[in-house]
Scaffold this motif. Structure first.
Motif, mmCIF file in Angstrom:
data_model
loop_
_atom_site.group_PDB
_atom_site.id
_atom_site.type_symbol
_atom_site.label_atom_id
_atom_site.label_comp_id
_atom_site.label_asym_id
_atom_site.label_seq_id
_atom_site.Cartn_x
_atom_site.Cartn_y
_atom_site.Cartn_z
ATOM 1 N N LEU A 1 0.816 -1.213 0.000
ATOM 2 C CA LEU A 1 0.000 0.000 0.000
ATOM 3 C C LEU A 1 0.856 1.272 0.000
ATOM 4 C CD1 LEU A 1 -2.881 -0.992 2.437
ATOM 5 C CD2 LEU A 1 -2.838 -1.076 -0.059
ATOM 6 N N VAL A 2 1.915 1.285 0.780
ATOM 7 C CA VAL A 2 2.767 2.480 0.830
ATOM 8 C C VAL A 2 3.414 2.725 -0.526
ATOM 9 C CG1 VAL A 2 4.837 3.499 1.848
ATOM 10 C CG2 VAL A 2 3.161 2.356 3.312
ATOM 11 N N SER A 3 3.855 1.659 -1.183
ATOM 12 C CA SER A 3 4.476 1.836 -2.502
ATOM 13 C C SER A 3 3.498 2.452 -3.492
ATOM 14 C CB SER A 3 5.000 0.497 -3.032
ATOM 15 O OG SER A 3 3.949 -0.429 -3.227
ATOM 16 N N THR A 4 2.246 2.011 -3.461
ATOM 17 C CA THR A 4 1.226 2.573 -4.357
ATOM 18 C C THR A 4 0.975 4.043 -4.047
ATOM 19 O OG1 THR A 4 0.146 0.432 -4.648
ATOM 20 C CG2 THR A 4 -1.177 2.389 -5.114
ATOM 21 N N MET A 5 0.896 4.378 -2.764
ATOM 22 C CA MET A 5 0.619 5.770 -2.389
ATOM 23 C C MET A 5 1.789 6.694 -2.718
ATOM 24 S SD MET A 5 -1.691 5.499 1.092
ATOM 25 C CE MET A 5 -0.666 4.323 1.973
ATOM 26 N N VAL A 6 3.003 6.233 -2.497
ATOM 27 C CA VAL A 6 4.171 7.046 -2.834
ATOM 28 C C VAL A 6 4.207 7.336 -4.329
ATOM 29 C CG1 VAL A 6 6.692 7.005 -3.034
ATOM 30 C CG2 VAL A 6 5.604 6.379 -0.874
ATOM 31 N N LEU A 7 4.017 6.311 -5.138
ATOM 32 C CA LEU A 7 4.047 6.492 -6.592
ATOM 33 C C LEU A 7 2.937 7.416 -7.067
ATOM 34 C CD1 LEU A 7 4.790 3.023 -8.234
ATOM 35 C CD2 LEU A 7 6.098 5.124 -8.489
ATOM 36 N N THR A 8 1.747 7.220 -6.530
ATOM 37 C CA THR A 8 0.607 8.036 -6.954
ATOM 38 C C THR A 8 0.832 9.505 -6.618
ATOM 39 O OG1 THR A 8 -0.863 6.142 -6.577
ATOM 40 C CG2 THR A 8 -1.898 8.291 -6.804
ATOM 41 N N LYS A 9 1.309 9.760 -5.425
ATOM 42 C CA LYS A 9 1.587 11.135 -5.007
ATOM 43 C C LYS A 9 2.602 11.797 -5.938
ATOM 44 C CE LYS A 9 2.531 11.904 -0.624
ATOM 45 N NZ LYS A 9 3.306 12.031 0.648
ATOM 46 N N LEU A 10 3.681 11.096 -6.262
ATOM 47 C CA LEU A 10 4.728 11.671 -7.103
ATOM 48 C C LEU A 10 4.257 11.854 -8.542
ATOM 49 C CD1 LEU A 10 7.813 9.765 -5.673
ATOM 50 C CD2 LEU A 10 7.218 12.177 -5.336
ATOM 51 N N CYS A 11 3.424 10.942 -9.018
ATOM 52 C CA CYS A 11 2.863 11.113 -10.363
ATOM 53 C C CYS A 11 2.050 12.401 -10.448
ATOM 54 C CB CYS A 11 1.999 9.909 -10.736
ATOM 55 S SG CYS A 11 2.920 8.451 -11.244
ATOM 56 N N LEU A 12 1.230 12.648 -9.440
ATOM 57 C CA LEU A 12 0.412 13.862 -9.449
ATOM 58 C C LEU A 12 1.292 15.104 -9.378
ATOM 59 C CD1 LEU A 12 -2.539 12.878 -7.079
ATOM 60 C CD2 LEU A 12 -2.515 12.904 -9.575
ATOM 61 N N GLU A 13 2.315 15.056 -8.542
ATOM 62 C CA GLU A 13 3.190 16.222 -8.385
ATOM 63 C C GLU A 13 3.961 16.540 -9.660
ATOM 64 O OE1 GLU A 13 5.784 15.705 -5.069
ATOM 65 O OE2 GLU A 13 4.152 15.552 -3.600
ATOM 66 N N HIS A 14 4.284 15.505 -10.444
ATOM 67 C CA HIS A 14 5.135 15.695 -11.625
ATOM 68 C C HIS A 14 4.363 15.570 -12.939
ATOM 69 C CE1 HIS A 14 9.126 15.799 -9.601
ATOM 70 N NE2 HIS A 14 8.455 15.173 -8.655
ATOM 71 N N GLY A 15 3.051 15.540 -12.862
ATOM 72 C CA GLY A 15 2.245 15.519 -14.079
ATOM 73 C C GLY A 15 2.377 14.245 -14.895
ATOM 74 N N VAL A 16 2.620 13.129 -14.239
ATOM 75 C CA VAL A 16 2.686 11.838 -14.930
ATOM 76 C C VAL A 16 1.289 11.235 -14.896
ATOM 77 C CG1 VAL A 16 3.800 9.575 -15.026
ATOM 78 C CG2 VAL A 16 5.066 11.555 -14.160
#
Length: 333
Positions: free
Chosen positions: A101-116
């Motif tokens: 779960l943490v891996s999914t949340m970390v990736l999702t957060k960074l995608c939103l921040e970087h426009g991925v």
């Protein structure tokens, strides 16, 4: 496109990297190597004659992942990194909930921040629970039967809710069934560290003499021969499904089953392995494993209709390719 592939040195991730590179994309691989080897990345490069940027990194490490997103511009993410053994998840639920779960949340957060905005998630048929067969994407999800499946269902909800709140975010949830087989080169395949949790690497380790006997967990299910029935899919077919899902991603959330639509029992798979490869597999019946269900197979019509994807390889192809990979590893010792 430049694609971040988490868990890209693992079994399904490595084959997907090959498929991405063959399709003209570039890949950046992140893997903590907890259940894979650095040599797999070299094999990907040899197969594709392409360079792969590799980082030994844990996706739950937000600071390290943040630095990676600052260094590279990604067009999409395919998220494989996670623990995946049903039985182990029953024994170590906290480890599974934290990592997956943490891996999914970390990736999702960074995608939103970087426009991925392209996110393909490695989900599983286990999210259906003990549901109506064949599993169809429109089925309401029942309670999962193990913590591994629950981490997949919860990750799906995290990503779906994120896509609802962020209209430009594209999420594709790929619920796939039981991947086996290996690349035709024999250079990459399923080679877990320690005692395998999945059936095919267990069979091949018995076949090459690394393990003495195959444990068949349960022969009293309501199936054709009493053993569990699963929808086995060639890992190369599965990898192609990820590429198509990435290339055809749309805003919002899309869900697809990736399977053959055919069920094969444990004993049927063992018989096919013995028949095609001319190798005898000694086996014994053991008690059922906690968290397992009797039967699981897909309705994959939606993937065929929307993605133009369908499984091409047979069970015979799968067992032949699995054995080729095992034999090559044996020769390289």
């Amino acid at each position: 496109m430049r694609i971040l592939v988490t868990g890209g040195a693992g079994y399904i991730g490595s084959h997907t990297c090959v498929a991405l590179l063959k399709a003209g994309h570039s890949v950046v691989v992140v893997d903590n190597l907890s259940n894979s080897n650095r040599e797999v990345v070299d094999a990907i490069e040899k197969i594709t004659e392409s360079e792969v940027a590799f980082f030994k990194m844990d996706v739950t490490d937000e600071l390290a992942m943040r630095n990676l997103f600052s260094e590279y511009t990604f067009d999409g993410v395919i998220h494989f990194a996670g623990y995946k053994a049903v039985g182990e998840s029953v024994e170590k639920p906290l480890m599974y909930y934290h990592n997956n779960l943490v891996s999914t949340m970390v990736l999702t957060k960074l995608c939103l921040e970087h426009g991925v905005n392209r996110f393909v998630f490695s989900s599983s048929a286990t999210v259906y629970g003990d549901n109506k067969i064949p599993y169809d994407e429109s089925l309401p999800l029942l309670e999962t039967t193990n913590p591994y499946g629950e981490t997949k269902a919860m990750s799906e909800r995290i990503l779906t809710d994120t896509a609802k709140a962020n209209p430009n975010f594209s999420v594709t949830l790929l619920r796939y069934f039981n991947p086996i087989g290996a690349h035709e080169s024999g250079l990459i395949g399923e080679n877990p560290n320690g005692i395998p949790n999945n059936l095919m690497p267990y069979i091949t380790k018995v076949a090459i003499g690394e393990l003495p006997i195959l444990n068949v967990f349960g022969d009293d299910y309501d199936t054709i021969d009493g053993t569990g029935v699963r929808d086995y899919i060639h890992v190369v077919d599965l990898a192609d499904g990820h590429v198509k899902a990435l290339e055809k991603s749309q805003k919002g959330t899309r869900i697809y089953n990736l399977g053959t639509g055919k069920g094969t029992s444990v004993l049927e798979l063992v018989e096919a392995f013995e028949r095609i490869n001319g190798v005898k597999i000694p086996k014994k019946i053991s008690p059922r494993r906690s968290g397992d269900i009797a039967t699981s197979y897909a309705n994959a019509d939606k993937a065929a209709r929307d993605l133009g994807w369908e499984a091409k390889y047979t069970v015979e192809d799968m067992v032949r390719d699995s054995w080729r990979f095992a034999e090559m590893r044996l020769r390289l010792r």
